[in-house]
Design an enzyme around this catalytic site. Structure first.
Site, short mmCIF file in Angstrom:
data_model
loop_
_atom_site.label_atom_id
_atom_site.label_comp_id
_atom_site.label_asym_id
_atom_site.label_seq_id
_atom_site.Cartn_x
_atom_site.Cartn_y
_atom_site.Cartn_z
CD GLN A 78 -3.20 0.86 1.83
OE1 GLN A 78 -3.42 -0.19 2.38
NE2 GLN A 78 -4.08 1.84 1.80
CG PHE A 79 1.30 3.76 -3.64
CD1 PHE A 79 1.21 5.14 -3.83
CD2 PHE A 79 0.35 2.94 -4.25
CE1 PHE A 79 0.20 5.69 -4.61
CE2 PHE A 79 -0.64 3.48 -5.03
CZ PHE A 79 -0.72 4.86 -5.21
CB THR A 80 -2.17 5.29 -0.24
OG1 THR A 80 -2.66 4.16 0.48
CG2 THR A 80 -2.56 5.19 -1.71
#
Length: 147
Positions: A78-80
Site C-alpha cells: 500500500q503505497f498510499t
C-alpha cells in the site's frame, strides 16, 4: 517501512473477482515502502511483527504472539501510506518508493515472515484490491522501521 497492523478474526483480498489471499485469525498488514528502505528495514519489521504479543492469554492479557496462537498474516502492499496531505487537497506520493524498488522489498518482507514459520497470504502488488476484514478488538498499530 510503514506498516499498519490490524488484528483480525478473518480477512481476504480480491483482485478482479478472484480471491488472492485469505486468512482466519491473525494480522492484516498494509505495507508501505519508501525510497531508502533496505533489507535491514525488512528484517527489523518482520522480526518486530513476528514477536509482538497482541493475542490474549488465559487471563485475558495480551501475552501471546501470532505464532503461539497459530495465526496467519495477510500482507497487502500500500503505497498510499506514504501519501503527504499537508499541502493542498490531493496527496503527494513522492515519499513512496517506485515499484521497481518497492515490489522486491515487499516480497522480501513476506519471505522474511515466512522464514519465521508464519503463514503469509498476499494481495497483488500494484493491483486495485478489495480487502475485507473483521477487526478483532479492534487492535491497530503502526510499525515503522525508522523514526
Amino acid at each position: 517501512m510503514r506498516i499498519v497492523l490490524q488484528r483480525s478474526k478473518q480477512a481476504s483480498v480480491t483482485v478482479e473477482g478472484e480471491v488472492t489471499g485469505a486468512i482466519e485469525s491473525g494480522f492484516v498488514l498494509l505495507v508501505g515502502i519508501t525510497h531508502d528502505d533496505t533489507k535491514a528495514d525488512v528484517e527489523y519489521a518482520a522480526n518486530k511483527i513476528a514477536g509482538l504479543r497482541l493475542f490474549e492469554d488465559e487471563e485475558g492479557k495480551m501475552n501471546r504472539s501470532i505464532d503461539e496462537v497459530g495465526g496467519a498474516i495477510l500482507s497487502i502492499s500500500q503505497f498510499t501510506l506514504y501519501g503527504d496531505i499537508r499541502k493542498g487537497r490531493r496527496p503527494s506520493f513522492i515519499e513512496a518508493a517506485r515499484p521497481e524498488v518497492a515490489e522486491p522489498l515487499w516480497n522480501q518482507f513476506n519471505e522474511a515472515l515466512r522464514s519465521r514459520n508464519l503463514q503469509v497470504e498476499t494481495g497483488v502488488f500494484g493491483a486495485m484490491m478489495d480487502v475485507q476484514l473483521i477487526n478483532d478488538g479492534p487492535v491497530t498499530l503502526v510499525v515503522e522501521s525508522k523514526k
